[in-house]
Design a protein around this motif. Structure first.
Motif, PDB file in Angstrom:
ATOM      1  N   GLY A  98       0.829  -1.214   0.000  1.00  0.00           N
ATOM      2  CA  GLY A  98       0.000   0.000   0.000  1.00  0.00           C
ATOM      3  C   GLY A  98       0.853   1.250   0.000  1.00  0.00           C
ATOM      4  O   GLY A  98       0.623   2.195  -0.761  1.00  0.00           O
ATOM      5  N   GLN A  99       1.892   1.226   0.867  1.00  0.00           N
ATOM      6  CA  GLN A  99       2.784   2.391   0.932  1.00  0.00           C
ATOM      7  C   GLN A  99       3.523   2.588  -0.380  1.00  0.00           C
ATOM      8  O   GLN A  99       3.725   3.720  -0.833  1.00  0.00           O
ATOM      9  CB  GLN A  99       3.804   2.199   2.070  1.00  0.00           C
ATOM     10  CG  GLN A  99       3.228   2.347   3.444  1.00  0.00           C
ATOM     11  CD  GLN A  99       2.925   3.804   3.763  1.00  0.00           C
ATOM     12  OE1 GLN A  99       2.426   4.538   2.920  1.00  0.00           O
ATOM     13  NE2 GLN A  99       3.178   4.217   4.995  1.00  0.00           N
ATOM     14  N   LEU A 100       3.939   1.429  -0.964  1.00  0.00           N
ATOM     15  CA  LEU A 100       4.640   1.513  -2.249  1.00  0.00           C
ATOM     16  C   LEU A 100       3.763   2.177  -3.298  1.00  0.00           C
ATOM     17  O   LEU A 100       4.205   3.059  -4.041  1.00  0.00           O
ATOM     18  CB  LEU A 100       5.039   0.113  -2.729  1.00  0.00           C
ATOM     19  CG  LEU A 100       6.409  -0.386  -2.281  1.00  0.00           C
ATOM     20  CD1 LEU A 100       6.620  -1.822  -2.735  1.00  0.00           C
ATOM     21  CD2 LEU A 100       7.503   0.502  -2.857  1.00  0.00           C
ATOM     22  N   VAL A 101       2.517   1.752  -3.345  1.00  0.00           N
ATOM     23  CA  VAL A 101       1.574   2.342  -4.307  1.00  0.00           C
ATOM     24  C   VAL A 101       1.402   3.827  -4.016  1.00  0.00           C
ATOM     25  O   VAL A 101       1.389   4.668  -4.911  1.00  0.00           O
ATOM     26  CB  VAL A 101       0.218   1.593  -4.268  1.00  0.00           C
ATOM     27  CG1 VAL A 101      -0.835   2.332  -5.091  1.00  0.00           C
ATOM     28  CG2 VAL A 101       0.393   0.176  -4.774  1.00  0.00           C
ATOM     29  N   ARG A 102       1.298   4.148  -2.720  1.00  0.00           N
ATOM     30  CA  ARG A 102       1.112   5.567  -2.375  1.00  0.00           C
ATOM     31  C   ARG A 102       2.323   6.398  -2.823  1.00  0.00           C
ATOM     32  O   ARG A 102       2.195   7.429  -3.487  1.00  0.00           O
ATOM     33  CB  ARG A 102       0.931   5.711  -0.857  1.00  0.00           C
ATOM     34  CG  ARG A 102       0.657   7.145  -0.407  1.00  0.00           C
ATOM     35  CD  ARG A 102       0.388   7.204   1.091  1.00  0.00           C
ATOM     36  NE  ARG A 102       1.571   6.942   1.890  1.00  0.00           N
ATOM     37  CZ  ARG A 102       2.513   7.868   2.179  1.00  0.00           C
ATOM     38  NH1 ARG A 102       2.388   9.095   1.710  1.00  0.00           N
ATOM     39  NH2 ARG A 102       3.550   7.551   2.913  1.00  0.00           N
ATOM     40  N   LEU A 103       3.539   5.880  -2.485  1.00  0.00           N
ATOM     41  CA  LEU A 103       4.743   6.655  -2.794  1.00  0.00           C
ATOM     42  C   LEU A 103       5.061   6.688  -4.295  1.00  0.00           C
ATOM     43  O   LEU A 103       5.429   7.720  -4.837  1.00  0.00           O
ATOM     44  CB  LEU A 103       5.946   6.074  -2.041  1.00  0.00           C
ATOM     45  CG  LEU A 103       5.922   6.229  -0.520  1.00  0.00           C
ATOM     46  CD1 LEU A 103       7.059   5.440   0.111  1.00  0.00           C
ATOM     47  CD2 LEU A 103       6.033   7.697  -0.138  1.00  0.00           C
ATOM     48  N   GLN A 104       4.932   5.518  -4.927  1.00  0.00           N
ATOM     49  CA  GLN A 104       5.369   5.406  -6.320  1.00  0.00           C
ATOM     50  C   GLN A 104       4.301   5.771  -7.339  1.00  0.00           C
ATOM     51  O   GLN A 104       4.627   6.081  -8.482  1.00  0.00           O
ATOM     52  CB  GLN A 104       5.849   3.976  -6.602  1.00  0.00           C
ATOM     53  CG  GLN A 104       7.079   3.562  -5.853  1.00  0.00           C
ATOM     54  CD  GLN A 104       8.323   4.324  -6.309  1.00  0.00           C
ATOM     55  OE1 GLN A 104       8.357   4.821  -7.420  1.00  0.00           O
ATOM     56  NE2 GLN A 104       9.316   4.437  -5.449  1.00  0.00           N
ATOM     57  N   VAL A 105       3.045   5.699  -6.934  1.00  0.00           N
ATOM     58  CA  VAL A 105       1.980   5.981  -7.915  1.00  0.00           C
ATOM     59  C   VAL A 105       1.213   7.249  -7.556  1.00  0.00           C
ATOM     60  O   VAL A 105       1.196   8.219  -8.306  1.00  0.00           O
ATOM     61  CB  VAL A 105       1.018   4.781  -8.042  1.00  0.00           C
ATOM     62  CG1 VAL A 105      -0.078   5.080  -9.061  1.00  0.00           C
ATOM     63  CG2 VAL A 105       1.779   3.515  -8.397  1.00  0.00           C
ATOM     64  N   LEU A 106       0.613   7.211  -6.333  1.00  0.00           N
ATOM     65  CA  LEU A 106      -0.285   8.320  -5.995  1.00  0.00           C
ATOM     66  C   LEU A 106       0.471   9.630  -5.770  1.00  0.00           C
ATOM     67  O   LEU A 106       0.079  10.686  -6.247  1.00  0.00           O
ATOM     68  CB  LEU A 106      -1.118   7.950  -4.758  1.00  0.00           C
ATOM     69  CG  LEU A 106      -1.968   6.682  -4.891  1.00  0.00           C
ATOM     70  CD1 LEU A 106      -2.700   6.367  -3.591  1.00  0.00           C
ATOM     71  CD2 LEU A 106      -2.994   6.849  -6.027  1.00  0.00           C
ATOM     72  N   GLU A 107       1.602   9.552  -5.033  1.00  0.00           N
ATOM     73  CA  GLU A 107       2.325  10.798  -4.717  1.00  0.00           C
ATOM     74  C   GLU A 107       3.661  10.866  -5.453  1.00  0.00           C
ATOM     75  O   GLU A 107       4.602  11.520  -4.999  1.00  0.00           O
ATOM     76  CB  GLU A 107       2.534  10.888  -3.201  1.00  0.00           C
ATOM     77  CG  GLU A 107       1.215  10.991  -2.455  1.00  0.00           C
ATOM     78  CD  GLU A 107       1.410  10.893  -0.947  1.00  0.00           C
ATOM     79  OE1 GLU A 107       2.565  10.897  -0.490  1.00  0.00           O
ATOM     80  OE2 GLU A 107       0.411  10.798  -0.243  1.00  0.00           O
ATOM     81  N   GLN A 124       5.003  14.392  -6.637  1.00  0.00           N
ATOM     82  CA  GLN A 124       5.395  15.263  -5.522  1.00  0.00           C
ATOM     83  C   GLN A 124       6.794  14.899  -5.013  1.00  0.00           C
ATOM     84  O   GLN A 124       7.663  15.756  -4.847  1.00  0.00           O
ATOM     85  CB  GLN A 124       4.368  15.119  -4.393  1.00  0.00           C
ATOM     86  CG  GLN A 124       4.666  15.992  -3.191  1.00  0.00           C
ATOM     87  CD  GLN A 124       3.920  15.523  -1.948  1.00  0.00           C
ATOM     88  OE1 GLN A 124       2.847  14.936  -2.066  1.00  0.00           O
ATOM     89  NE2 GLN A 124       4.494  15.771  -0.788  1.00  0.00           N
ATOM     90  N   TYR A 125       7.018  13.581  -4.816  1.00  0.00           N
ATOM     91  CA  TYR A 125       8.322  13.155  -4.301  1.00  0.00           C
ATOM     92  C   TYR A 125       9.434  13.334  -5.338  1.00  0.00           C
ATOM     93  O   TYR A 125      10.571  13.639  -5.003  1.00  0.00           O
ATOM     94  CB  TYR A 125       8.252  11.703  -3.804  1.00  0.00           C
ATOM     95  CG  TYR A 125       7.558  11.605  -2.465  1.00  0.00           C
ATOM     96  CD1 TYR A 125       8.189  12.059  -1.314  1.00  0.00           C
ATOM     97  CD2 TYR A 125       6.266  11.100  -2.361  1.00  0.00           C
ATOM     98  CE1 TYR A 125       7.544  12.011  -0.087  1.00  0.00           C
ATOM     99  CE2 TYR A 125       5.619  11.047  -1.136  1.00  0.00           C
ATOM    100  CZ  TYR A 125       6.258  11.505   0.002  1.00  0.00           C
ATOM    101  OH  TYR A 125       5.636  11.469   1.211  1.00  0.00           O
ATOM    102  N   GLN A 126       9.047  13.151  -6.591  1.00  0.00           N
ATOM    103  CA  GLN A 126      10.058  13.354  -7.641  1.00  0.00           C
ATOM    104  C   GLN A 126      10.524  14.819  -7.655  1.00  0.00           C
ATOM    105  O   GLN A 126      11.709  15.103  -7.752  1.00  0.00           O
ATOM    106  CB  GLN A 126       9.479  12.991  -9.006  1.00  0.00           C
ATOM    107  CG  GLN A 126      10.587  12.919 -10.047  1.00  0.00           C
ATOM    108  CD  GLN A 126      10.099  12.403 -11.378  1.00  0.00           C
ATOM    109  OE1 GLN A 126       8.904  12.444 -11.671  1.00  0.00           O
ATOM    110  NE2 GLN A 126      11.005  11.929 -12.180  1.00  0.00           N
ATOM    111  N   ASN A 127       9.569  15.720  -7.527  1.00  0.00           N
ATOM    112  CA  ASN A 127       9.911  17.145  -7.489  1.00  0.00           C
ATOM    113  C   ASN A 127      10.818  17.455  -6.310  1.00  0.00           C
ATOM    114  O   ASN A 127      11.797  18.192  -6.443  1.00  0.00           O
ATOM    115  CB  ASN A 127       8.639  17.994  -7.388  1.00  0.00           C
ATOM    116  CG  ASN A 127       7.910  18.031  -8.713  1.00  0.00           C
ATOM    117  OD1 ASN A 127       8.489  17.718  -9.749  1.00  0.00           O
ATOM    118  ND2 ASN A 127       6.641  18.398  -8.683  1.00  0.00           N
ATOM    119  N   GLU A 128      10.462  16.856  -5.158  1.00  0.00           N
ATOM    120  CA  GLU A 128      11.278  17.116  -3.965  1.00  0.00           C
ATOM    121  C   GLU A 128      12.701  16.612  -4.157  1.00  0.00           C
ATOM    122  O   GLU A 128      13.669  17.266  -3.794  1.00  0.00           O
ATOM    123  CB  GLU A 128      10.645  16.450  -2.742  1.00  0.00           C
ATOM    124  CG  GLU A 128       9.510  17.269  -2.158  1.00  0.00           C
ATOM    125  CD  GLU A 128       8.942  16.642  -0.895  1.00  0.00           C
ATOM    126  OE1 GLU A 128       9.686  15.939  -0.195  1.00  0.00           O
ATOM    127  OE2 GLU A 128       7.747  16.864  -0.628  1.00  0.00           O
TER     128      GLU A 128
END
Lengths: 108, 578
Positions: free
Chosen positions: B25-34, B37-41
């Protein structure tokens, strides 16, 4: 007759074993291929990084050589500038020609 | 409860899946949903502006390849002050090296309490390579050295107006400002992912060609030896005649190549910021191309050439030179106020007769024809030389709002008309070059960093007079030197020339005391190889000496006699034998 005995006699377990072996081989194949691909990928990336690093170093070396070259050109220009040459030629005893004679050489 | 291995196995499987689900679930959240945002950061974290070492500007050489303007490496010094362990010691060591007061340096290096994060501060700019080496030897990792370039003028102030300079914002003077787009080296400055030492990451390096491209070298038409000689002669003349300034131009009439051009007052190009601080920007303007003056009697060459070329006056043409000529409300007199009686074209040049020149422009040529020739000789227009700030001069035409009939008379002997020394030299070169006026050139060729050499071809500006007229006028000028201008004569060579003495216009008239003396000529005659123009501004000598013939002619003689030798032009008798 137990169920297991029946399965054995009818070859069911044998088929399951065969299937499991096949699956295991397939899984092993996938793991090996993935490992090889990952290895190749890592090798390429590592080589890429190494090449880029070398390139960066060479860029910097080239810039350093360019700086040295330009500095030496400026130094040569300073040493061969008119005031330096004049001073040197006077020290060597040269002076402007008082009279110049031209000799006409006809065509042979 | 759990009987048999199968049941236990199922339980373990369920537990494992249950444990894995939150991770998935976290993987999906980090890699797909958000993901974005994280890539920009991440990009913000590693992206910095980086620059590759700046490529050098193109060098400038004289026509023989001797360096006139080069580059020397210099370094901008900075410090990452939060990495300094002993600020006091650092300040005391750096102060003498960077030539900055220790207290000032200490204040710069001291970390303020409010800023505990990484802090970089500039310490000084443009330190030489030797100082940079000493800084490296200190072994302080917090010192940053950014290499850059500084222009190096090999001959100091020599040819300063021609070479010029360019400031940090790309503005400047001389050939450097004019040719800036060729000379300027490439500077690669981009924003992208960088490593800890701010060098670009591999992808950045491999995906693009980042190598900076050096500027284009220029080979000028200037001859360093002739230039140095001319500058020496000009300096001596300014001392001898206590002149306020002056200009000497040496050019090849066949090609338009400027072999030397010297002006005073001059300056040292590398010290331009100091002149600017003192408000002395006017010193940067090149008097040879940017400051028009009234040429005086040298202009009679143009008037005589126009009269002859138009067919309105030949060598048999004469007029009666009276004491004065009234025209358009102006009373034209000769410089000595005397009447010369019956005179022709030769007499006008020999005795520099204002009345004769005015007779030609007003009675022989007329305004239309006279100004047609004035324009054809290039006056009132820029010559197109590759130097900044070229002035067009001032030519009043009958159609202008400020036209006065007297202009036709006074312009004929170089009064009421303003030209640049270069325009005058170019016009005289038409007489020396069989009537063909070449565009003056300062750049001989461009040498690109990839080895390409692009020569700049000679260009014709026009043919204001015929070849026959040019020969006749050249002969008249040579005769004038032989007969009258003994100070301009060169032993062994037949030269042609004409002197000029022009009053300096002031508001409401002319300065009664100050003059600009000049001499323009060429040699040898026939087949001239070099044109020389000499201008000296406001010579402070007794009034009877304040004439172009007395002051500018000897300077012309000194210049052309040596230049002919330096150019390897044999004396006239040897040339005749050939």
């Amino acid at each position: 007759m137990s169920v297991v005995w029946q399965q054995k006699t009818h070859g069911v377990l044998k088929r399951q074993e065969k299937m499991q072996r096949l699956l295991a081989r397939l899984l092993l194949g996938v793991v090996i291929i993935t490992t090889v691909l990952a290895g190749i990928y890592l090798t390429v990336v590592a080589s890429n990084v190494h090449t880029a690093r070398r390139l960066w170093e060479m860029e910097n070396q080239m810039a350093a050589v360019m700086r040295d070259n330009q500095g030496l050109m400026a130094e040569i220009a300073r040493l061969s500038s008119i005031p330096v040459l004049q001073e040197r030629s006077v020290a060597l005893g040269y002076q402007p020609a008082k009279s110049i004679d031209y000799l006409y050489l006809g065509e042979p | 409860m759990l009987h048999g291995p199968d049941a236990r196995l199922r339980l373990i499987t369920v537990l494992l899946i249950a444990a894995l689900l939150p991770i998935l679930g976290q993987l999906v959240r980090l890699q797909v949903l958000e993901h974005s945002q994280y890539q920009n950061e991440a990009e913000t974290l590693v992206s910095r502006q980086y620059s590759l070492p700046e490529a050098p500007w193109g060098v400038i050489m004289d026509r023989n390849g001797d360096l006139l303007v080069g580059n020397v490496p210099v370094y901008n010094v900075g410090a990452e002050i939060n990495l300094i362990t002993d600020t006091m010691m650092a300040a005391s060591v750096l102060a003498p090296l960077l030539n900055r007061p220790e207290e000032e340096l200490l204040a710069t290096l001291t970390l303020t309490q409010s800023a505990q994060t990484l802090q970089w501060r500039p310490l000084t700019n443009r330190v030489p390579a030797e100082t940079a080496q000493k800084l490296r030897e200190l072994g302080w990792s917090w010192i940053t050295l950014s290499p850059t370039w500084e222009r190096y003028y090999a001959e100091g102030a020599m040819a300063c107006h021609t070479l010029g300079f360019v400031n940090a914002s790309g503005m400047g003077y001389g050939v450097q400002a004019f040719q800036l787009r060729f000379l300027r080296g490439d500077r690669v400055q981009r924003v992208g992912p960088v490593s800890g030492d701010t060098s670009p990451l591999p992808d950045e390096l491999l995906n693009d060609n980042l190598t900076p491209y050096p500027g284009t070298d220029l080979r000028l038409t200037i001859d360093r030896t002739i230039q140095a000689f001319v500058e020496g002669v000009l300096d001596q003349a300014i001392v001898d005649y206590k002149a306020a300034g002056g200009t000497i131009i040496v050019m090849n009439p066949r090609t338009g190549e400027i072999l030397a051009v010297a002006s005073r007052p001059n300056y040292e190009p590398h010290r331009y910021p100091e002149y600017m601080e003192k408000g002395q920007e006017s010193i940067f303007r090149d008097p040879a191309v940017s400051i028009p003056y009234e040429p005086g009697s040298v202009f009679k060459v143009i008037t005589v050439a126009a009269a002859y070329d138009s067919g309105r006056a030949d060598m048999n043409w004469t007029y009666n030179d009276l004491e004065k000529l009234e025209y358009g409300g102006a009373s034209i007199r000769n410089s000595d106020g005397a009447a010369y009686g019956q005179q022709g074209l030769q007499g006008i040049l020999d005795y520099s007769l204002n009345v004769g020149a005015a007779t030609l422009s007003t009675q022989v040529l007329g305004a239309d024809l006279f100004y047609k020739y004035v324009r054809a000789f290039g006056f009132g227009q820029t010559t197109g030389i590759e130097l900044t700030g070229e002035a067009a001069g001032i030519v009043h035409l009958p159609t202008d709002w400020d036209w006065n009939d007297s202009h036709l008379a006074t312009n004929s002997f170089g009064q009421g008309i303003a030209v640049t020394p270069l325009q005058m030299a170019v016009a005289i070169s038409a007489v020396a070059n069989d009537g063909v006026m070449m565009e003056p050139r300062i750049v001989l060729e461009r040498q690109y960093a990839d080895g390409r050499i692009v020569p700049i071809p000679a260009r014709e500006l026009g043919r204001p007079i015929s070849a026959e007229t040019a020969h006749v006028v050249a002969e008249m000028m040579a005769h004038s030197v032989e007969k009258i201008a003994k100070a301009a004569q060169v032993p062994g060579y037949r030269v042609a020339g004409k002197s000029g003495t022009a009053q300096i216009p002031t508001s409401g008239g002319y300065d009664p005391q100050q003059v600009i003396v000049s001499y323009a000529g060429f040699g040898p005659v026939p087949n001239p190889q070099v044109v020389v123009l000499v201008n000296l501004e406001r010579p402070d000598v007794p009034a009877h000496m304040r004439w172009g013939m007395h002051i500018a002619a000897p300077v012309f003689q000194k210049v052309i006699s040596r230049v002919l030798i330096l150019m390897g032009v044999p004396p006239s008798d040897v040339r005749a034998a050939q």
